[in-house]
Design an enzyme around this catalytic site. Structure first.
Site, mmCIF file in Angstrom:
data_model
loop_
_atom_site.group_PDB
_atom_site.id
_atom_site.type_symbol
_atom_site.label_atom_id
_atom_site.label_comp_id
_atom_site.label_asym_id
_atom_site.label_seq_id
_atom_site.Cartn_x
_atom_site.Cartn_y
_atom_site.Cartn_z
ATOM 1 N N HIS A 83 0.853 -1.192 0.000
ATOM 2 C CA HIS A 83 0.000 0.000 0.000
ATOM 3 C C HIS A 83 0.888 1.241 0.000
ATOM 4 O O HIS A 83 2.106 1.137 0.143
ATOM 5 C CB HIS A 83 -0.889 0.010 1.252
ATOM 6 C CG HIS A 83 -0.072 0.127 2.500
ATOM 7 N ND1 HIS A 83 0.457 -0.971 3.144
ATOM 8 C CD2 HIS A 83 0.358 1.213 3.205
ATOM 9 C CE1 HIS A 83 1.161 -0.568 4.194
ATOM 10 N NE2 HIS A 83 1.114 0.754 4.252
ATOM 11 N N HIS A 114 5.521 6.006 -1.138
ATOM 12 C CA HIS A 114 6.245 4.790 -1.507
ATOM 13 C C HIS A 114 5.473 3.553 -1.066
ATOM 14 O O HIS A 114 4.554 3.642 -0.254
ATOM 15 C CB HIS A 114 7.631 4.784 -0.851
ATOM 16 C CG HIS A 114 7.539 4.696 0.646
ATOM 17 N ND1 HIS A 114 7.317 5.804 1.431
ATOM 18 C CD2 HIS A 114 7.595 3.635 1.487
ATOM 19 C CE1 HIS A 114 7.265 5.427 2.700
ATOM 20 N NE2 HIS A 114 7.416 4.113 2.757
#
Length: 185
Positions: A42, A128
């Site tokens: 995620h 990220h």
């Protein structure tokens, strides 16, 4: 011990599968202690920590409003990177290209969290996907070699925000507790 919660952008199932294959290809080249389960991949927007029921319900109301103010948008993957000491990085990640829509969404999510009383991280946002944690390899990671392994360059559409609960002793360890679809979904 209370479970912790966070808000994140989920990866579509096809991209979790793509990253699963990718991790299998590179994990022998980058010796980290723990690789993230593909279902747990995620992009974190806000780490909340412990959350009581009242806070959670108030936050859900605000996040529904935030989601209704943001349209779905494309997000592209960029490159590999690390956080922490080069000789012993603690996080190995795959980044995203710069995105005004993502930064605006994150800003609004943060404001909603702060209205409910959360004390959030003040470091600059660096979107990220965490791939692995805790370097255990001999020597250090060479950041010069990372570009040759940064082979995922595709784009996906950000469609929702998810409230996740962390279960430390489970794999996968993140459970979706609520979803907030963006406009267009």
């Amino acid at each position: 011990m209370k479970n912790h919660f966070f808000l994140a952008i989920p990866l579509p199932g096809s991209w979790k599968e793509e990253f699963s294959f990718y991790i299998q290809k590179i994990n022998s080249k980058f010796p980290f202690a723990r690789w993230v389960h593909p279902d747990d991949l995620h992009i974190t927007l806000a780490f909340l920590g412990s959350v009581d029921e009242d806070q959670k319900e108030k936050l859900k109301v605000l996040l529904r409003k935030v989601a209704k103010e943001h349209a779905t948008f494309p997000l592209s993957f960029s490159e590999l990177g690390t956080f922490g000491n080069q000789h012993s990085p603690r996080i190995f990640w795959y980044g995203t290209e710069e995105s005004y829509a993502l930064h605006e969404l994150r800003k609004d999510v943060y404001q909603a969290c702060e209205k409910v009383g959360f004390q959030l991280d003040t470091r600059p946002f660096h979107p990220h996907i965490t791939l692995a944690r805790k370097w255990v390899g001999p020597g250090s990671i060479s950041r010069d070699t990372l570009p040759e392994y940064s082979t995922i360059k595709n784009t996906f559409n950000v469609r929702s925000i998810i409230l996740y609960e962390t279960h430390i002793n489970k794999i996968p360890k993140y459970e979706a507790k609520a979803e907030f679809p963006l406009i267009g979904e």
